[in-house]
Design a protein around this motif. Sequence first.
Motif, short mmCIF file in Angstrom:
data_model
loop_
_atom_site.label_atom_id
_atom_site.label_comp_id
_atom_site.label_asym_id
_atom_site.label_seq_id
_atom_site.Cartn_x
_atom_site.Cartn_y
_atom_site.Cartn_z
N ARG A 79 0.84 -1.20 0.00
CA ARG A 79 0.00 0.00 0.00
C ARG A 79 0.88 1.25 0.00
O ARG A 79 1.82 1.38 0.75
CB ARG A 79 -0.90 0.01 1.23
CG ARG A 79 -1.76 1.27 1.30
CD ARG A 79 -2.95 1.06 2.13
NE ARG A 79 -3.81 0.15 1.38
CZ ARG A 79 -5.02 -0.16 1.72
NH1 ARG A 79 -5.54 0.32 2.82
NH2 ARG A 79 -5.75 -0.96 0.99
N PHE A 80 0.50 2.20 -0.85
CA PHE A 80 1.19 3.47 -1.00
C PHE A 80 0.17 4.57 -0.76
O PHE A 80 -0.86 4.62 -1.43
CB PHE A 80 1.78 3.58 -2.41
CG PHE A 80 2.49 4.87 -2.69
CD1 PHE A 80 3.76 5.09 -2.20
CD2 PHE A 80 1.88 5.85 -3.46
CE1 PHE A 80 4.42 6.28 -2.47
CE2 PHE A 80 2.53 7.04 -3.73
CZ PHE A 80 3.81 7.25 -3.24
N THR A 81 0.41 5.46 0.21
CA THR A 81 -0.53 6.51 0.55
C THR A 81 0.12 7.87 0.31
O THR A 81 1.26 8.09 0.69
CB THR A 81 -0.95 6.40 2.04
OG1 THR A 81 -1.51 5.11 2.24
CG2 THR A 81 -1.95 7.46 2.42
N ALA A 86 -1.13 19.15 4.85
CA ALA A 86 -1.78 19.10 6.17
C ALA A 86 -1.93 17.66 6.66
O ALA A 86 -2.62 17.41 7.64
CB ALA A 86 -3.14 19.77 6.10
N LEU A 87 -1.29 16.72 5.97
CA LEU A 87 -1.29 15.29 6.29
C LEU A 87 -2.67 14.65 6.12
O LEU A 87 -2.98 13.65 6.75
CB LEU A 87 -0.73 15.03 7.69
CG LEU A 87 0.70 15.49 7.92
CD1 LEU A 87 1.14 15.16 9.34
CD2 LEU A 87 1.64 14.88 6.91
N THR A 92 -4.78 6.51 -1.91
CA THR A 92 -4.05 5.31 -1.53
C THR A 92 -4.09 4.36 -2.71
O THR A 92 -5.11 4.24 -3.39
CB THR A 92 -4.70 4.65 -0.30
OG1 THR A 92 -4.63 5.57 0.79
CG2 THR A 92 -3.99 3.37 0.10
N ARG A 93 -2.98 3.70 -2.94
CA ARG A 93 -2.89 2.76 -4.04
C ARG A 93 -2.23 1.47 -3.56
O ARG A 93 -1.24 1.51 -2.85
CB ARG A 93 -2.07 3.36 -5.18
CG ARG A 93 -2.07 2.51 -6.44
CD ARG A 93 -1.22 3.13 -7.50
NE ARG A 93 0.07 2.48 -7.38
CZ ARG A 93 1.15 2.80 -8.03
NH1 ARG A 93 1.14 3.83 -8.84
NH2 ARG A 93 2.26 2.14 -7.89
N ASP A 94 -2.81 0.38 -3.96
CA ASP A 94 -2.18 -0.91 -3.70
C ASP A 94 -1.41 -1.30 -4.94
O ASP A 94 -1.94 -1.28 -6.05
CB ASP A 94 -3.23 -1.97 -3.37
CG ASP A 94 -3.84 -1.76 -2.00
OD1 ASP A 94 -3.09 -1.38 -1.08
OD2 ASP A 94 -5.06 -1.95 -1.85
#
Length: 181
Positions: A79-81, A86-87, A92-94
């Motif tokens: 998973r890549f977020t 501002a966080l 999100t990408r798998d």
Amino acid sequence: MSRFTVIVAGAGLGGLALAQGLRRRGIDVVVYERDSAVDTRRQGYRLHLDAAARRALHRVLPAPLCALFDATAGTPKPRFTVLDSALNERFTRDSAEPAFAVDRLTLRRILLTGIEDRVVFGRAVSGFRTEGDRIVVHCAEGDAAADVLVGADGINSVVRQQYLPHARIVDTGVRQLYGVR
């Protein structure tokens, strides 16, 4: 080795990977690195490499170094977020392909293995000139000639600044943070 010679400015990951690939193909290569040693300064902690990067490393490295790379690489979560300033989560990408997490210094040492005699630490490229079909590379310690000069000397590349003076560095605004717990 061939009579064709290549000088690479910079012994980072790209410069060392190129040197490994050229050496495997019998091309005479010398790498000049401004730092005095492979571990003179930290250049980041960890890298995530995708499957294409792993395949590329396997093409340029000899089998024992491929095995060492594989043994020292980890497998991060798929998973890549992406967060905004501002966080807040933007997306999100798998990942469908496997990724590999590597320690940058460990990878650099692996890439240096077997070509130590072709890497000159403490020798910074300060410029170049052409003489006919040859490139004369300038260093404080003296000049060296080659058929090809490759600038792999980072974001503030001396080679790029001379060869492409109009090229500008553009800040994309993207930042990446890693956390260790």
